[in-house]
Design a protein around this motif. Structure first.
Motif, PDB file in Angstrom:
ATOM      1  N   TYR A 140       4.558  76.018 -33.506  1.00 37.87           N
ATOM      2  CA  TYR A 140       3.530  75.055 -33.130  1.00 37.87           C
ATOM      3  C   TYR A 140       2.591  74.734 -34.289  1.00 37.87           C
ATOM      4  CZ  TYR A 140       5.135  74.559 -28.408  1.00 37.87           C
ATOM      5  OH  TYR A 140       5.897  74.211 -27.317  1.00 37.87           O
ATOM      6  N   ASP A 141       2.502  75.626 -35.268  1.00 43.61           N
ATOM      7  CA  ASP A 141       1.788  75.279 -36.507  1.00 43.61           C
ATOM      8  C   ASP A 141       2.525  74.152 -37.226  1.00 43.61           C
ATOM      9  OD1 ASP A 141      -0.168  77.149 -36.070  1.00 43.61           O
ATOM     10  OD2 ASP A 141       0.678  78.654 -37.438  1.00 43.61           O
TER      11      ASP A 141
ATOM     12  N   MET B  18       2.289  66.311 -36.752  1.00 47.77           N
ATOM     13  CA  MET B  18       1.395  65.332 -36.137  1.00 47.77           C
ATOM     14  C   MET B  18       0.453  64.727 -37.180  1.00 47.77           C
ATOM     15  SD  MET B  18       2.456  65.273 -33.036  1.00 47.77           S
ATOM     16  CE  MET B  18       1.184  64.423 -32.097  1.00 47.77           C
ATOM     17  N   GLN B  19      -0.028  65.556 -38.121  1.00 43.81           N
ATOM     18  CA  GLN B  19      -0.900  65.036 -39.168  1.00 43.81           C
ATOM     19  C   GLN B  19      -0.122  64.139 -40.126  1.00 43.81           C
ATOM     20  OE1 GLN B  19      -4.329  65.399 -39.375  1.00 43.81           O
ATOM     21  NE2 GLN B  19      -3.996  63.756 -40.851  1.00 43.81           N
ATOM     22  N   LEU B  20       1.109  64.525 -40.449  1.00 44.16           N
ATOM     23  CA  LEU B  20       1.954  63.680 -41.303  1.00 44.16           C
ATOM     24  C   LEU B  20       2.194  62.325 -40.646  1.00 44.16           C
ATOM     25  CD1 LEU B  20       4.580  66.344 -42.460  1.00 44.16           C
ATOM     26  CD2 LEU B  20       2.834  65.245 -43.900  1.00 44.16           C
TER      27      LEU B  20
ATOM     28  N   ALA C 249       9.524  60.805 -31.487  1.00 47.52           N
ATOM     29  CA  ALA C 249       8.569  60.776 -30.378  1.00 47.52           C
ATOM     30  C   ALA C 249       9.048  61.652 -29.220  1.00 47.52           C
ATOM     31  CB  ALA C 249       8.351  59.343 -29.907  1.00 47.52           C
ATOM     32  N   THR C 250      10.360  61.625 -28.957  1.00 47.34           N
ATOM     33  CA  THR C 250      10.915  62.422 -27.863  1.00 47.34           C
ATOM     34  C   THR C 250      10.777  63.907 -28.153  1.00 47.34           C
ATOM     35  OG1 THR C 250      12.504  60.678 -27.352  1.00 47.34           O
ATOM     36  CG2 THR C 250      13.001  62.889 -26.522  1.00 47.34           C
TER      37      THR C 250
ATOM     38  N   VAL D 260       9.870  63.802 -45.004  1.00 45.87           N
ATOM     39  CA  VAL D 260       8.807  64.806 -44.977  1.00 45.87           C
ATOM     40  C   VAL D 260       8.440  65.136 -43.527  1.00 45.87           C
ATOM     41  CG1 VAL D 260       6.438  65.334 -45.694  1.00 45.87           C
ATOM     42  CG2 VAL D 260       7.933  63.998 -47.197  1.00 45.87           C
ATOM     43  N   ARG D 261       8.333  64.112 -42.700  1.00 43.43           N
ATOM     44  CA  ARG D 261       8.024  64.334 -41.284  1.00 43.43           C
ATOM     45  C   ARG D 261       9.146  65.123 -40.613  1.00 43.43           C
ATOM     46  NH1 ARG D 261       7.252  58.674 -41.113  1.00 43.43           N
ATOM     47  NH2 ARG D 261       8.834  58.522 -39.480  1.00 43.43           N
TER      48      ARG D 261
END
Length: 416
Positions: free
Chosen positions: A17-18, A24-26, A144-145, A35-36
């Motif tokens: 979860y980290d 989420m920030q990327l 997104a899924t 990268v994401r």
């Protein structure tokens, strides 16, 4: 190096979860897709590994044999080897196989009787499917899924593992003490029936995290003396259906009160919407009382002021049994504050005048005396005897009130 089953699972789940937070920030930063994907891939792999290990830990808690696919001759031999000190764990022996992830889910549900409904099971198997695709082949995943699936799964995990493992799970996920108590309460008793209380607790947990305030339990009381931290906490406690009102020591009250600012000189301004009045005080500290989770009581915030001198040459002063205040005016157009008695007198006459002398303004009530100036509570929740505490002449300072709350909690729960 040796790590226990539960330590291994907790570490992987926390890291998973980290990595999701990093993803989420990327996403917000519009980072490049590779990268994401790297962050999201690491999240899936770690989350699934953590769940699988923790599920096996839960099986072992019920009975060690539930960890293994069958009681084969090799497993029997492994028991003998462990008794002889040749191995420490049964699964170290060749040919001994632990259950599959799907089988662990079914055994936890059917053998151990733990609550795993179809939605929860489908989410678990979906994450395993993503893991398999990442591990064994080229991957095409809908970002997104996947991210939403991991987010949705987190609530299931907190409820399920919080009940099955207890505080060790919740603490292992880096949750605050209040968060641990909240998740444990939900796991044992189910969701809170009072939606306002539920939102209030969730908001308070987030506020504590945002401001790095640790060690707060339910029930508890604590003091904040730093004015910037106090301002941040008081402002963040509002919103998303949570509305704080306030009762003031001069017997004024409001159903909707917002802490607007603290000046460089330490003057805190509280704006009450229903009577459009600014209440000011020289900030000393706030005391926050956190009630039990499974009741309808509101958190209570007591705001303490320092003693200050009045403003102006001829101030409009008012005194009560345990307070002293000054009345003034704030000009809406330019924010000027008027503190002379004549200005305040004129403002009262202007209310009935067709041609007022003063420009549009709102009243200011500034507390000059030291002590508890007001308490704030969530509208729609109970606030017990907070009004009597505010009116008491022997309330003492912030530390004294905080200790009084702690003593009260200790007496009501002598075993801690």
């Amino acid at each position: 190096m040796k790590i226990t089953l539960i330590e291994n699972g907790l570490d992987s789940l926390r890291k998973g979860y980290d990595h999701l937070s990093i993803y989420m920030q990327l996403k917000v930063d519009n980072s490049e897709e590779p990268v994401r994907f790297s962050a999201l891939k690491d999240s899936v792999l770690s989350v699934q590994h953590g769940i699988e290990i923790l599920f096996k830990y839960c099986l072992a808690k019920e009975h060690e044999l539930l960890l293994y696919s069958d009681i084969s001759p090799k497993l029997k031999s492994a028991f003998k080897r462990r008794r002889n000190g040749e191995i420490e764990e049964l699964y170290e022996a060749d040919g001994v196989h632990t259950v599959t992830f799907k089988e662990s889910i079914e055994r936890l549900r059917d053998v151990c009787g733990l609550p795993i409904d179809k939605t929860f099971q489908d989410r678990l198997l979906q994450v395993e499917g993503w893991r398999n695709r990442i591990t064994h082949s080229g991957v095409l995943l809908q970002e997104a899924t996947v991210s939403k699936g991991l987010i949705d799964l987190r609530e299931n995990l907190d409820s399920f593992l919080g009940a099955a493992i207890g505080p060790q799970y919740l603490e292992g996920q880096g949750k605050t003490e209040l968060d641990v108590a909240y998740r444990t309460t939900i796991a044992v008793y189910g969701k809170l029936e009072n939606k306002t209380k539920e939102l209030t607790v969730e908001r308070l947990i987030q506020v504590l995290k945002n401001n790095q305030i640790k060690g707060v339990k339910a029930s508890d009381a604590f003091v904040i003396r730093d004015p910037n931290t106090a301002l941040a906490v008081l402002q963040q406690m509002h919103g998303d259906g949570i509305n704080y009102g306030c009762d003031l020591v001069n017997l004024h009250c409001s159903g909707s009160a917002l802490v607007a600012e603290i000046s460089p000189e330490g003057i805190m301004a509280i704006f009450t919407e229903d009577n459009e009045t600014i209440y000011e005080l020289c900030f000393d500290a706030i005391v926050i009382y956190v009630p039990k989770i499974n009741n309808n009581q509101s958190p209570l915030v007591f705001i303490f002021s320092k003693k200050i001198a009045p403003e102006g040459n001829d101030p409009s002063l008012e005194e009560g049994e345990n307070y002293r205040l000054q009345n003034g005016l704030s000009i809406i157009e330019d924010g000027r504050d008027l503190w002379e008695k004549e200005d305040y007198r004129q403002s009262n006459e202007d209310w009935d005048s067709e041609s007022p002398v003063l420009p549009p303004h709102v009243p200011i009530v500034r507390f000059l005396s030291a002590g508890a100036a007001c308490f704030m509570n969530v509208q729609g929740l109970e606030y017990a005897s907070a009004d009597r505490i505010l009116k008491a002449t022997d309330i003492g300072g912030p530390d004294a009130l905080c200790q009084a709350f702690k003593d009260m909690l200790s007496q009501s729960n002598p075993k801690g």
